[in-house]
Design a protein around this motif. Sequence first.
Motif, PDB file in Angstrom:
ATOM      1  N   ILE A  53      23.426  34.022  66.999  1.00 18.05           N
ATOM      2  CA  ILE A  53      24.313  33.005  66.438  1.00 18.05           C
ATOM      3  C   ILE A  53      25.039  32.258  67.554  1.00 18.05           C
ATOM      4  O   ILE A  53      25.310  31.058  67.439  1.00 18.05           O
ATOM      5  N   CYS A  54      25.339  32.954  68.655  1.00 15.50           N
ATOM      6  CA  CYS A  54      25.955  32.282  69.808  1.00 15.50           C
ATOM      7  C   CYS A  54      24.989  31.262  70.407  1.00 15.50           C
ATOM      8  O   CYS A  54      25.400  30.179  70.841  1.00 15.50           O
ATOM      9  N   GLN A  55      23.715  31.604  70.426  1.00 13.62           N
ATOM     10  CA  GLN A  55      22.709  30.676  70.946  1.00 13.62           C
ATOM     11  C   GLN A  55      22.645  29.416  70.095  1.00 13.62           C
ATOM     12  O   GLN A  55      22.631  28.293  70.618  1.00 13.62           O
ATOM     13  N   ASP A  56      22.629  29.591  68.777  1.00 15.86           N
ATOM     14  CA  ASP A  56      22.575  28.428  67.890  1.00 15.86           C
ATOM     15  C   ASP A  56      23.850  27.596  67.997  1.00 15.86           C
ATOM     16  O   ASP A  56      23.805  26.358  67.973  1.00 15.86           O
ATOM     17  N   PHE A  57      24.995  28.280  68.122  1.00 19.07           N
ATOM     18  CA  PHE A  57      26.248  27.540  68.230  1.00 19.07           C
ATOM     19  C   PHE A  57      26.293  26.754  69.540  1.00 19.07           C
ATOM     20  O   PHE A  57      26.768  25.611  69.569  1.00 19.07           O
ATOM     21  N   ALA A  58      25.788  27.348  70.612  1.00 15.11           N
ATOM     22  CA  ALA A  58      25.754  26.637  71.895  1.00 15.11           C
ATOM     23  C   ALA A  58      24.884  25.387  71.793  1.00 15.11           C
ATOM     24  O   ALA A  58      25.230  24.326  72.335  1.00 15.11           O
ATOM     25  N   SER A  59      23.759  25.490  71.102  1.00 23.64           N
ATOM     26  CA  SER A  59      22.906  24.314  70.904  1.00 23.64           C
ATOM     27  C   SER A  59      23.659  23.225  70.156  1.00 23.64           C
ATOM     28  O   SER A  59      23.528  22.033  70.470  1.00 23.64           O
ATOM     29  N   ALA A  60      24.460  23.632  69.173  1.00 26.00           N
ATOM     30  CA  ALA A  60      25.231  22.660  68.397  1.00 26.00           C
ATOM     31  C   ALA A  60      26.316  22.006  69.243  1.00 26.00           C
ATOM     32  O   ALA A  60      26.526  20.789  69.176  1.00 26.00           O
ATOM     33  N   VAL A  61      27.014  22.810  70.048  1.00 31.51           N
ATOM     34  CA  VAL A  61      28.050  22.246  70.925  1.00 31.51           C
ATOM     35  C   VAL A  61      27.424  21.220  71.865  1.00 31.51           C
ATOM     36  O   VAL A  61      27.969  20.129  72.083  1.00 31.51           O
ATOM     37  N   GLY A  62      26.257  21.565  72.406  1.00 28.97           N
ATOM     38  CA  GLY A  62      25.587  20.659  73.334  1.00 28.97           C
ATOM     39  C   GLY A  62      25.181  19.341  72.712  1.00 28.97           C
ATOM     40  O   GLY A  62      24.997  18.345  73.422  1.00 28.97           O
ATOM     41  N   ALA A  63      25.047  19.317  71.381  1.00 32.54           N
ATOM     42  CA  ALA A  63      24.632  18.094  70.683  1.00 32.54           C
ATOM     43  C   ALA A  63      25.800  17.365  70.031  1.00 32.54           C
ATOM     44  O   ALA A  63      25.600  16.352  69.352  1.00 32.54           O
ATOM     45  N   THR A  64      27.024  17.857  70.237  1.00 37.54           N
ATOM     46  CA  THR A  64      28.202  17.277  69.592  1.00 37.54           C
ATOM     47  C   THR A  64      28.929  16.332  70.539  1.00 37.54           C
ATOM     48  O   THR A  64      29.247  16.699  71.673  1.00 37.54           O
ATOM     49  N   ASP A  65      29.186  15.125  70.085  1.00 38.34           N
ATOM     50  CA  ASP A  65      29.941  14.170  70.893  1.00 38.34           C
ATOM     51  C   ASP A  65      31.346  14.709  71.159  1.00 38.34           C
ATOM     52  O   ASP A  65      31.999  15.255  70.262  1.00 38.34           O
ATOM     53  N   GLY A  66      31.802  14.563  72.383  1.00 34.38           N
ATOM     54  CA  GLY A  66      33.145  15.004  72.727  1.00 34.38           C
ATOM     55  C   GLY A  66      33.283  16.501  72.871  1.00 34.38           C
ATOM     56  O   GLY A  66      34.393  17.034  72.793  1.00 34.38           O
ATOM     57  N   ALA A  67      32.172  17.202  73.073  1.00 32.02           N
ATOM     58  CA  ALA A  67      32.208  18.655  73.253  1.00 32.02           C
ATOM     59  C   ALA A  67      31.474  19.022  74.532  1.00 32.02           C
ATOM     60  O   ALA A  67      30.439  18.436  74.864  1.00 32.02           O
ATOM     61  N   GLU A  68      32.002  20.010  75.239  1.00 26.57           N
ATOM     62  CA  GLU A  68      31.425  20.442  76.513  1.00 26.57           C
ATOM     63  C   GLU A  68      31.248  21.953  76.511  1.00 26.57           C
ATOM     64  O   GLU A  68      32.162  22.702  76.157  1.00 26.57           O
ATOM     65  N   LEU A  69      30.066  22.401  76.894  1.00 28.95           N
ATOM     66  CA  LEU A  69      29.810  23.836  77.047  1.00 28.95           C
ATOM     67  C   LEU A  69      30.336  24.258  78.413  1.00 28.95           C
ATOM     68  O   LEU A  69      29.643  24.162  79.421  1.00 28.95           O
ATOM     69  N   TYR A  70      31.561  24.759  78.426  1.00 28.81           N
ATOM     70  CA  TYR A  70      32.236  25.027  79.694  1.00 28.81           C
ATOM     71  C   TYR A  70      31.951  26.428  80.229  1.00 28.81           C
ATOM     72  O   TYR A  70      31.784  26.613  81.440  1.00 28.81           O
ATOM     73  N   GLY A  71      31.935  27.446  79.345  1.00 31.82           N
ATOM     74  CA  GLY A  71      31.776  28.802  79.850  1.00 31.82           C
ATOM     75  C   GLY A  71      31.174  29.744  78.832  1.00 31.82           C
ATOM     76  O   GLY A  71      31.240  29.518  77.623  1.00 31.82           O
ATOM     77  N   VAL A  72      30.579  30.830  79.332  1.00 31.75           N
ATOM     78  CA  VAL A  72      30.021  31.876  78.483  1.00 31.75           C
ATOM     79  C   VAL A  72      30.260  33.217  79.161  1.00 31.75           C
ATOM     80  O   VAL A  72      30.279  33.314  80.396  1.00 31.75           O
ATOM     81  N   ALA A  73      30.454  34.249  78.353  1.00 31.72           N
ATOM     82  CA  ALA A  73      30.641  35.599  78.887  1.00 31.72           C
ATOM     83  C   ALA A  73      29.905  36.593  78.012  1.00 31.72           C
ATOM     84  O   ALA A  73      29.753  36.393  76.801  1.00 31.72           O
ATOM     85  N   ALA A  74      29.445  37.672  78.648  1.00 31.79           N
ATOM     86  CA  ALA A  74      28.756  38.746  77.941  1.00 31.79           C
ATOM     87  C   ALA A  74      29.102  40.064  78.613  1.00 31.79           C
ATOM     88  O   ALA A  74      29.615  40.091  79.739  1.00 31.79           O
ATOM     89  N   ARG A  75      28.817  41.165  77.928  1.00 33.80           N
ATOM     90  CA  ARG A  75      29.044  42.475  78.540  1.00 33.80           C
ATOM     91  C   ARG A  75      28.150  42.659  79.758  1.00 33.80           C
ATOM     92  O   ARG A  75      28.513  43.329  80.717  1.00 33.80           O
ATOM     93  N   ASP A  76      26.969  42.060  79.698  1.00 36.03           N
ATOM     94  CA  ASP A  76      26.009  42.102  80.805  1.00 36.03           C
ATOM     95  C   ASP A  76      26.034  40.739  81.495  1.00 36.03           C
ATOM     96  O   ASP A  76      25.643  39.728  80.910  1.00 36.03           O
ATOM     97  N   LEU A 117      18.313  18.953  67.117  1.00 37.19           N
ATOM     98  CA  LEU A 117      18.792  19.707  68.271  1.00 37.19           C
ATOM     99  C   LEU A 117      17.617  20.104  69.142  1.00 37.19           C
ATOM    100  O   LEU A 117      16.501  20.304  68.656  1.00 37.19           O
ATOM    101  N   GLU A 118      17.885  20.243  70.430  1.00 34.25           N
ATOM    102  CA  GLU A 118      16.838  20.655  71.355  1.00 34.25           C
ATOM    103  C   GLU A 118      16.603  22.159  71.264  1.00 34.25           C
ATOM    104  O   GLU A 118      17.516  22.933  70.979  1.00 34.25           O
ATOM    105  N   GLY A 119      15.367  22.566  71.512  1.00 31.80           N
ATOM    106  CA  GLY A 119      15.054  23.983  71.559  1.00 31.80           C
ATOM    107  C   GLY A 119      14.809  24.578  70.185  1.00 31.80           C
ATOM    108  O   GLY A 119      14.864  23.908  69.156  1.00 31.80           O
ATOM    109  N   THR A 120      14.539  25.881  70.188  1.00 26.89           N
ATOM    110  CA  THR A 120      14.250  26.620  68.963  1.00 26.89           C
ATOM    111  C   THR A 120      15.510  27.319  68.472  1.00 26.89           C
ATOM    112  O   THR A 120      16.203  27.986  69.240  1.00 26.89           O
ATOM    113  N   LEU A 121      15.806  27.166  67.193  1.00 23.27           N
ATOM    114  CA  LEU A 121      16.986  27.797  66.605  1.00 23.27           C
ATOM    115  C   LEU A 121      16.600  29.106  65.927  1.00 23.27           C
ATOM    116  O   LEU A 121      15.465  29.298  65.504  1.00 23.27           O
ATOM    117  N   ASN A 122      17.565  30.002  65.815  1.00 26.84           N
ATOM    118  CA  ASN A 122      17.304  31.332  65.268  1.00 26.84           C
ATOM    119  C   ASN A 122      17.491  31.418  63.761  1.00 26.84           C
ATOM    120  O   ASN A 122      16.834  32.217  63.099  1.00 26.84           O
TER     121      ASN A 122
END
Length: 384
Positions: free
Chosen positions: A16-39, A289-294
């Motif tokens: 779901i994070c992957q799909d949301f990131a794809s959406a942010v990347g396609a939204t005007d006025g939105a920037e994918l600034y950072g991501v964090a994971a346990r790994d 949106l670009e790429g494959t969605l889950n």
Amino acid sequence: MVVKSIRWGILGTGKICQDFASAVGATDGAELYGVAARDFTKAQDFAKNFNVTHAYESYEALAESDVDVVYVGTWHTLHEAHVMLCFSKGKNVVVEKPMAVNAAQARRMVAAARRRGLFLMEAHWTRFMPAVKEAVRAVEANEIGEIVAVLSDFGYLFGGEKAHMNQFRPEMAGGALLEIGCYPISAAFHFLSSVSGLGPPVTVVASGTTELGVDVSAGVVLKFPRGRVATLGYSYLGELPEQTTIIGSRGRIVLHNPGHCPTKVSIVTLAGQRNEYQTETKEYPLPKLEGTLNCPNSEGLVYECAAVGNLLRAGKKESDVVPLDESVHMAEVMDSVRHQVGVVYPADGLLSRMSAGRPWLQPTALGIFLLLTGAAAGAVLKRR
């Protein structure tokens, strides 16, 4: 006019994070600034795949960064801890549904957001879909008369090795309700509580089936003020029609399959005598949106992302489409459904565990008072 860009942080790297990131990347006025994971390696790979500016080696580092808002997309047993972490660093939050494992957690998150003056929203993205907004418009325009009932369901046959999956582990707050049953409940609240202004339901009745200690299917009836009723269903045992029908005194509105992310809506209005109706159907193609969605129709996450951006630019602290008090009320309903079906989680309190599957033992203010006063009296007698 230059629109302020909203810097998004993504906490988690799951589907779901992957799909949301794809959406942010396609939204005007939105920037994918950072991501964090346990790994950290997963965070780095995620950043590369979705063109995220920064990858962080810890959730705390993301929360301390220059993001404007954090999307929390981890498993729901972790939501409260991750939301509170972001709040402690002064960050606004959009948390994936369900907001919490139970109502107690939801109340704490809402109280913390209000105390700190930060934005919080449960990510009920369905409500931002154009087809749903058209249904709301038709209801508010009184096109089908007064709303009297809502019918909604969501179900599919769950495959895989169940015993090893979070969905079938009580300690991970598994079960169909929190994953897919929340959609029909949200639909009922949206059209009967919010749009119709009736407030939360006054009665919750549920019956269902459990497997490996979690709920796999249930029927739910919610009675709202003025006798309005929502009849809901969810299941891991088989395919359900997956549509939402809003029934009015002079017609009905159908949000077609897939009801949790519809692109087609039909407005059916009484045209004359009984059984004489006029139907208008509208379809709303999804953005590309670009790429494959889950997940199905995840392109629609763009609408949610854009709405949150507008709210933040306006200085709002919550959404009027997904109000915080309503998120708490929905969590309360889901607690009641689980307990009536007989499902408890480690995060639930002692009284909840005692009353699971026995609705007549559901904790009430009077019951809690009697229990506490009885315990206190017993302690006094014991000392004597």
